[in-house]
Design a protein around this motif. Sequence first.
Motif, mmCIF file in Angstrom:
data_model
loop_
_atom_site.group_PDB
_atom_site.id
_atom_site.type_symbol
_atom_site.label_atom_id
_atom_site.label_comp_id
_atom_site.label_asym_id
_atom_site.label_seq_id
_atom_site.Cartn_x
_atom_site.Cartn_y
_atom_site.Cartn_z
ATOM 1 N N THR A 1 53.454 41.622 44.197
ATOM 2 C CA THR A 1 52.839 42.819 44.791
ATOM 3 C C THR A 1 53.757 43.441 45.862
ATOM 4 O O THR A 1 54.726 42.811 46.293
ATOM 5 N N THR B 1 50.652 39.213 29.708
ATOM 6 C CA THR B 1 50.975 40.356 28.853
ATOM 7 C C THR B 1 51.297 39.856 27.445
ATOM 8 O O THR B 1 52.058 38.894 27.295
ATOM 9 N N MET C 1 53.145 32.518 33.750
ATOM 10 C CA MET C 1 53.465 32.002 35.090
ATOM 11 C C MET C 1 52.185 31.996 35.927
ATOM 12 O O MET C 1 51.769 30.963 36.455
ATOM 13 N N SER C 2 51.526 33.150 36.038
ATOM 14 C CA SER C 2 50.347 33.305 36.900
ATOM 15 C C SER C 2 49.161 32.499 36.366
ATOM 16 O O SER C 2 49.020 32.288 35.155
ATOM 17 N N LEU D 1 49.903 49.556 38.263
ATOM 18 C CA LEU D 1 50.228 48.164 37.936
ATOM 19 C C LEU D 1 51.570 47.750 38.534
ATOM 20 O O LEU D 1 51.748 46.601 38.943
ATOM 21 N N GLY E 1 48.409 33.418 42.020
ATOM 22 C CA GLY E 1 49.091 34.650 41.631
ATOM 23 C C GLY E 1 50.338 34.843 42.475
ATOM 24 O O GLY E 1 51.429 34.440 42.080
ATOM 25 N N SER E 2 50.166 35.419 43.670
ATOM 26 C CA SER E 2 51.312 35.594 44.577
ATOM 27 C C SER E 2 51.947 34.246 44.885
ATOM 28 O O SER E 2 53.165 34.125 44.970
ATOM 29 N N MET F 1 57.205 40.441 52.144
ATOM 30 C CA MET F 1 57.389 39.062 52.648
ATOM 31 C C MET F 1 58.783 38.543 52.310
ATOM 32 O O MET F 1 59.451 37.922 53.144
ATOM 33 N N ALA G 1 54.461 41.270 38.660
ATOM 34 C CA ALA G 1 55.774 40.682 39.012
ATOM 35 C C ALA G 1 55.973 40.588 40.524
ATOM 36 O O ALA G 1 57.107 40.584 41.007
ATOM 37 N N MET H 1 54.870 35.446 28.485
ATOM 38 C CA MET H 1 55.370 34.550 29.538
ATOM 39 C C MET H 1 54.210 34.158 30.450
ATOM 40 O O MET H 1 53.539 35.018 31.015
ATOM 41 N N LYS I 1 41.701 46.649 31.410
ATOM 42 C CA LYS I 1 42.366 47.125 32.618
ATOM 43 C C LYS I 1 42.204 48.627 32.819
ATOM 44 O O LYS I 1 41.916 49.356 31.873
ATOM 45 N N GLU J 1 53.107 43.681 48.884
ATOM 46 C CA GLU J 1 53.061 42.810 50.070
ATOM 47 C C GLU J 1 54.022 41.633 49.900
ATOM 48 O O GLU J 1 54.691 41.228 50.856
ATOM 49 N N TRP K 1 46.345 36.718 33.246
ATOM 50 C CA TRP K 1 47.025 38.026 33.287
ATOM 51 C C TRP K 1 48.263 38.067 32.397
ATOM 52 O O TRP K 1 49.268 38.671 32.777
HETATM 53 C C1 LIG Z 1 48.385 44.012 33.800
HETATM 54 C C2 LIG Z 1 49.017 42.769 34.328
HETATM 55 C C3 LIG Z 1 49.964 42.101 33.572
HETATM 56 C C4 LIG Z 1 50.523 40.911 34.037
HETATM 57 N N1 LIG Z 1 51.386 40.212 33.219
HETATM 58 C C5 LIG Z 1 51.757 38.942 33.591
HETATM 59 C C6 LIG Z 1 52.484 38.114 32.673
HETATM 60 O O1 LIG Z 1 52.832 38.521 31.559
HETATM 61 N N2 LIG Z 1 52.771 36.850 33.056
HETATM 62 C C7 LIG Z 1 52.414 36.347 34.265
HETATM 63 O O2 LIG Z 1 52.700 35.201 34.540
HETATM 64 N N3 LIG Z 1 51.731 37.122 35.172
HETATM 65 C C8 LIG Z 1 51.392 38.396 34.847
HETATM 66 N N4 LIG Z 1 50.671 39.187 35.734
HETATM 67 C C9 LIG Z 1 50.255 38.604 37.012
HETATM 68 C C10 LIG Z 1 50.880 39.247 38.236
HETATM 69 O O3 LIG Z 1 52.196 38.816 38.429
HETATM 70 C C11 LIG Z 1 49.955 38.928 39.423
HETATM 71 O O4 LIG Z 1 48.768 39.711 39.232
HETATM 72 C C12 LIG Z 1 50.565 39.241 40.757
HETATM 73 O O5 LIG Z 1 51.641 38.363 41.025
HETATM 74 C C13 LIG Z 1 49.528 39.136 41.907
HETATM 75 O O6 LIG Z 1 48.788 37.962 41.823
HETATM 76 P P1 LIG Z 1 47.179 38.043 41.897
HETATM 77 O O7 LIG Z 1 46.752 39.091 40.944
HETATM 78 O O8 LIG Z 1 46.649 36.675 41.701
HETATM 79 O O9 LIG Z 1 46.859 38.564 43.351
HETATM 80 P P2 LIG Z 1 46.717 37.660 44.681
HETATM 81 O O10 LIG Z 1 47.924 36.780 44.810
HETATM 82 O O11 LIG Z 1 45.397 37.015 44.701
HETATM 83 O O12 LIG Z 1 46.781 38.775 45.818
HETATM 84 C C14 LIG Z 1 45.660 39.539 46.211
HETATM 85 C C15 LIG Z 1 46.118 40.438 47.368
HETATM 86 O O13 LIG Z 1 46.503 39.633 48.478
HETATM 87 C C16 LIG Z 1 47.842 39.955 48.865
HETATM 88 N N5 LIG Z 1 48.483 38.722 49.347
HETATM 89 C C17 LIG Z 1 48.618 37.532 48.684
HETATM 90 N N6 LIG Z 1 49.243 36.646 49.472
HETATM 91 C C18 LIG Z 1 49.524 37.290 50.642
HETATM 92 C C19 LIG Z 1 50.174 36.915 51.854
HETATM 93 N N7 LIG Z 1 50.688 35.692 52.023
HETATM 94 N N8 LIG Z 1 50.273 37.830 52.837
HETATM 95 C C20 LIG Z 1 49.767 39.084 52.692
HETATM 96 N N9 LIG Z 1 49.141 39.505 51.574
HETATM 97 C C21 LIG Z 1 49.029 38.611 50.562
HETATM 98 C C22 LIG Z 1 48.494 40.509 47.599
HETATM 99 O O14 LIG Z 1 49.607 41.326 47.911
HETATM 100 C C23 LIG Z 1 47.323 41.302 47.015
HETATM 101 O O15 LIG Z 1 47.240 42.543 47.668
HETATM 102 C C24 LIG Z 1 50.162 40.407 35.310
HETATM 103 C C25 LIG Z 1 49.234 41.119 36.087
HETATM 104 C C26 LIG Z 1 48.658 42.273 35.616
HETATM 105 C C27 LIG Z 1 47.634 42.975 36.463
#
Ligand SMILES: Cc1cc2nc3c(=O)[nH]c(=O)nc-3n(C[C@H](O)[C@H](O)[C@H](O)COP(=O)(O)OP(=O)(O)OC[C@H]3O[C@@H](n4cnc5c(N)ncnc54)[C@H](O)[C@@H]3O)c2cc1C
Length: 288
Positions: A269, A64, A31-32, A262, A37-38, A275, A267, A29, A105, A271, A62
């Motif tokens: 974080t 899976t 999405m990211s 993880l 990400g967030s 929110m 899915a 899937m 990872k 934080e 990212w």
């Molecule tokens: C092993 C693994 C498998 C994954 N599998 C999938 C998958 O199959 N499909 C898919 O689509 N995604 C997948 N993901 C992505 C996952 O959903 C994202 O890593 C996650 O949503 C966080 O996004 P980011 O890593 O870009 O972190 P960022 O969004 O860059 O965040 C970095 C930090 O900033 C904080 N932050 C961000 N915005 C704010 C805010 N407004 N206020 C306060 N703090 C904030 C976050 O909490 C975090 O601590 C996977 C990730 C990993 C690590």
Amino acid sequence: MNNLNNNGSQEQKSKYLPKLISGEHVGCMGMSEPEYGSDAVGMQTKAVKVGQEYEITGNKMWITNAQYADVAYVYTRTGTGKKDLTTFIVEKGTPGFTVSKEIHKMGMRSSPTGELSFQKCRVPEANRVGKEGDSVIHMMKNLEIERITISGISLGIAQACLDQCIKYAGERKQFGKTLANYQLIQKMIAEMYAETEAMRRMLYTVCYEYDQGNRSNNLASAVKLQLPKMATKIALDAIQLHGGYGYSREFPLERMMRDNKLNEIGAGTNEVMIMIIAKNLLNEALKH
Ligand SMILES: Cc1cc2nc3c(=O)[nH]c(=O)nc-3n(C[C@H](O)[C@H](O)[C@H](O)COP(=O)(O)OP(=O)(O)OC[C@H]3O[C@@H](n4cnc5c(N)ncnc54)[C@H](O)[C@@H]3O)c2cc1C
């Protein structure tokens, strides 16, 4: 599969679900993205309609199962509005669709992760899931289920840590007695038990509510906030209880701690869970 089952057409479900369910095919899937990400709804991967097809361009980070997936469920942007998101089913081997990177990872190492690349990748209109712009709702509803499911992994990790600690406390001797005799160790085990049971009961109650059709975005987010955080604490305590052996790879505790970390990120974080909950509660309160 859950998302496709809820939102796909009968033809899409008949074509893709049986092999995904049997395990003959693996799905992923997307999405990211590297820059989103967030803020997943800000995604930039675009799908542009060209005749009876859509042309997809962009990268998904990212993901899976990226390397092994026979079929990818890909969210794209199909309009200029923030919520103009649309999903497409993209089969492995479609020209323009490649796995551009394998990601290494700290944990969950038996679950492969990679980056997907789409360069003018053409998919038939029949592979669009729902109508254009339907997918923010699909995504949010599916994330609730994913968050509850991921929390189940944390519960399993917490229980495994507790079981291992009870076993070890009964075997390991220091100062002529097993660790089980020492009140500091008893405290750790008793607290681990209380925390694990709190996790179990919270998760099972919310699962029951969902099974009854009572969905709550806040409760799904609260489960996802609490269980992974508690399991990380329990795994760290379990390492502590095992001393040097806990820190070594002779026992699975350090792996469980790395694996569970993880669940505090994927899915959404911790934080982001905070929110969501705060926004829902405060919006509700401000209505009155
Ligand atoms: C092993 C693994 C498998 C994954 N599998 C999938 C998958 O199959 N499909 C898919 O689509 N995604 C997948 N993901 C992505 C996952 O959903 C994202 O890593 C996650 O949503 C966080 O996004 P980011 O890593 O870009 O972190 P960022 O969004 O860059 O965040 C970095 C930090 O900033 C904080 N932050 C961000 N915005 C704010 C805010 N407004 N206020 C306060 N703090 C904030 C976050 O909490 C975090 O601590 C996977 C990730 C990993 C690590």
